[in-house]
Scaffold this motif. Structure first.
Motif, PDB file in Angstrom:
ATOM      1  N   GLU A  83       0.829  -1.207   0.000  1.00  0.00           N
ATOM      2  CA  GLU A  83       0.000   0.000   0.000  1.00  0.00           C
ATOM      3  C   GLU A  83       0.866   1.261   0.000  1.00  0.00           C
ATOM      4  N   ALA A  84       1.943   1.246   0.760  1.00  0.00           N
ATOM      5  CA  ALA A  84       2.843   2.403   0.785  1.00  0.00           C
ATOM      6  C   ALA A  84       3.449   2.654  -0.595  1.00  0.00           C
ATOM      7  N   LEU A  85       3.847   1.599  -1.284  1.00  0.00           N
ATOM      8  CA  LEU A  85       4.430   1.763  -2.615  1.00  0.00           C
ATOM      9  C   LEU A  85       3.397   2.270  -3.617  1.00  0.00           C
ATOM     10  N   ARG A  86       2.161   1.783  -3.532  1.00  0.00           N
ATOM     11  CA  ARG A  86       1.102   2.291  -4.421  1.00  0.00           C
ATOM     12  C   ARG A  86       0.878   3.778  -4.182  1.00  0.00           C
ATOM     13  N   GLN A  87       0.780   4.149  -2.906  1.00  0.00           N
ATOM     14  CA  GLN A  87       0.548   5.554  -2.573  1.00  0.00           C
ATOM     15  C   GLN A  87       1.745   6.412  -2.983  1.00  0.00           C
ATOM     16  N   PHE A  88       2.947   5.909  -2.779  1.00  0.00           N
ATOM     17  CA  PHE A  88       4.155   6.644  -3.143  1.00  0.00           C
ATOM     18  C   PHE A  88       4.186   6.913  -4.644  1.00  0.00           C
ATOM     19  N   ALA A  89       3.811   5.925  -5.445  1.00  0.00           N
ATOM     20  CA  ALA A  89       3.801   6.099  -6.900  1.00  0.00           C
ATOM     21  C   ALA A  89       2.802   7.171  -7.324  1.00  0.00           C
ATOM     22  N   LYS A  90       1.716   7.319  -6.581  1.00  0.00           N
ATOM     23  CA  LYS A  90       0.717   8.348  -6.885  1.00  0.00           C
ATOM     24  C   LYS A  90       1.153   9.722  -6.385  1.00  0.00           C
ATOM     25  N   ASN A  91       1.697   9.746  -5.164  1.00  0.00           N
ATOM     26  CA  ASN A  91       2.028  11.020  -4.530  1.00  0.00           C
ATOM     27  C   ASN A  91       3.156  10.815  -3.521  1.00  0.00           C
ATOM     28  N   PRO A  92       4.411  10.966  -3.952  1.00  0.00           N
ATOM     29  CA  PRO A  92       5.530  10.713  -3.038  1.00  0.00           C
ATOM     30  C   PRO A  92       5.597  11.678  -1.854  1.00  0.00           C
ATOM     31  N   LYS A  93       4.866  12.761  -1.915  1.00  0.00           N
ATOM     32  CA  LYS A  93       4.875  13.720  -0.811  1.00  0.00           C
ATOM     33  C   LYS A  93       3.643  13.599   0.086  1.00  0.00           C
ATOM     34  N   HIS A  94       2.946  12.486  -0.025  1.00  0.00           N
ATOM     35  CA  HIS A  94       1.753  12.281   0.794  1.00  0.00           C
ATOM     36  C   HIS A  94       2.119  12.450   2.271  1.00  0.00           C
ATOM     37  N   PRO A  95       1.320  13.192   3.016  1.00  0.00           N
ATOM     38  CA  PRO A  95       1.659  13.479   4.424  1.00  0.00           C
ATOM     39  C   PRO A  95       1.834  12.235   5.301  1.00  0.00           C
ATOM     40  N   SER A  96       1.182  11.147   4.982  1.00  0.00           N
ATOM     41  CA  SER A  96       1.273   9.967   5.843  1.00  0.00           C
ATOM     42  C   SER A  96       2.668   9.346   5.836  1.00  0.00           C
ATOM     43  N   PHE A  97       3.484   9.663   4.833  1.00  0.00           N
ATOM     44  CA  PHE A  97       4.831   9.110   4.766  1.00  0.00           C
ATOM     45  C   PHE A  97       5.819   9.809   5.697  1.00  0.00           C
ATOM     46  N   HIS A  98       5.503  11.029   6.084  1.00  0.00           N
ATOM     47  CA  HIS A  98       6.460  11.809   6.862  1.00  0.00           C
ATOM     48  C   HIS A  98       7.813  11.786   6.146  1.00  0.00           C
ATOM     49  N   LEU A  99       7.771  12.092   4.863  1.00  0.00           N
ATOM     50  CA  LEU A  99       8.968  12.074   4.019  1.00  0.00           C
ATOM     51  C   LEU A  99      10.087  12.860   4.688  1.00  0.00           C
ATOM     52  N   GLU A 100      11.241  12.238   4.764  1.00  0.00           N
ATOM     53  CA  GLU A 100      12.357  12.837   5.492  1.00  0.00           C
ATOM     54  C   GLU A 100      13.648  12.660   4.709  1.00  0.00           C
ATOM     55  N   LYS A 101      14.341  13.758   4.477  1.00  0.00           N
ATOM     56  CA  LYS A 101      15.671  13.674   3.880  1.00  0.00           C
ATOM     57  C   LYS A 101      16.667  13.568   5.021  1.00  0.00           C
ATOM     58  N   LEU A 102      17.465  12.521   4.984  1.00  0.00           N
ATOM     59  CA  LEU A 102      18.436  12.309   6.048  1.00  0.00           C
ATOM     60  C   LEU A 102      19.645  13.193   5.780  1.00  0.00           C
ATOM     61  N   SER A 103      20.003  13.975   6.743  1.00  0.00           N
ATOM     62  CA  SER A 103      20.994  15.034   6.550  1.00  0.00           C
ATOM     63  C   SER A 103      22.322  14.522   6.015  1.00  0.00           C
ATOM     64  N   GLY A 104      22.808  15.213   4.991  1.00  0.00           N
ATOM     65  CA  GLY A 104      24.129  14.966   4.463  1.00  0.00           C
ATOM     66  C   GLY A 104      24.317  13.694   3.668  1.00  0.00           C
ATOM     67  N   HIS A 105      23.246  12.971   3.363  1.00  0.00           N
ATOM     68  CA  HIS A 105      23.408  11.677   2.714  1.00  0.00           C
ATOM     69  C   HIS A 105      22.756  11.583   1.340  1.00  0.00           C
ATOM     70  N   GLY A 106      21.796  12.439   1.033  1.00  0.00           N
ATOM     71  CA  GLY A 106      21.025  12.284  -0.190  1.00  0.00           C
ATOM     72  C   GLY A 106      20.073  11.104  -0.099  1.00  0.00           C
ATOM     73  N   ILE A 107      19.897  10.600   1.106  1.00  0.00           N
ATOM     74  CA  ILE A 107      19.018   9.463   1.362  1.00  0.00           C
ATOM     75  C   ILE A 107      17.696   9.994   1.907  1.00  0.00           C
ATOM     76  N   TRP A 108      16.623   9.424   1.405  1.00  0.00           N
ATOM     77  CA  TRP A 108      15.285   9.778   1.850  1.00  0.00           C
ATOM     78  C   TRP A 108      14.661   8.576   2.540  1.00  0.00           C
ATOM     79  N   ALA A 109      13.712   8.853   3.428  1.00  0.00           N
ATOM     80  CA  ALA A 109      12.999   7.788   4.126  1.00  0.00           C
ATOM     81  C   ALA A 109      11.513   8.097   4.145  1.00  0.00           C
ATOM     82  N   ILE A 110      10.713   7.059   3.962  1.00  0.00           N
ATOM     83  CA  ILE A 110       9.278   7.181   4.184  1.00  0.00           C
ATOM     84  C   ILE A 110       8.905   6.255   5.327  1.00  0.00           C
ATOM     85  N   ARG A 111       7.940   6.687   6.095  1.00  0.00           N
ATOM     86  CA  ARG A 111       7.550   5.974   7.307  1.00  0.00           C
ATOM     87  C   ARG A 111       6.508   4.905   6.997  1.00  0.00           C
TER      88      ARG A 111
END
Length: 91
Positions: free
Chosen positions: A30-58
């Motif tokens: 479900e997270a991957l389906r939602q991400f494909a539609k809207n990667p900035k969806h608030p439920s993901f709490h999209l977070e860029k990890l400092s200094g790494h260029g790595i992103w995380a979704i919850r």
């Protein structure tokens, strides 16, 4: 809509992550389906990890899916799934 790819490291982590808890498969799908539609969806709490260029979704309070954007910025390349800080121990 972004494209989604998976590194071999993600597939390995996915198998371990879902081995003991098959309910996680539905949450991840479900997270991957939602991400494909809207990667900035608030439920993901999209977070860029400092200094790494790595992103995380919850996925839940303690687990994340980790990715990097392709050079063109049109593809999310997932490389790990696990606890919040587990990507730090990857080799």
């Amino acid at each position: 809509m972004p494209r989604v790819n998976f590194r071999a490291s993600y597939i390995h982590a996915y198998k371990n992550f879902t081995k003991r808890n098959s309910k996680r498969i539905k949450v991840i799908d479900e997270a991957l389906r939602q991400f494909a539609k809207n990667p900035k969806h608030p439920s993901f709490h999209l977070e860029k990890l400092s200094g790494h260029g790595i992103w995380a979704i919850r996925l839940d309070s303690g687990n994340r899916m980790f990715f990097v954007w392709s050079d063109k910025g049109d593809t999310a390349v997932f490389f790990h799934i696990g606890s919040h800080d587990s990507y730090k121990t990857m080799k």
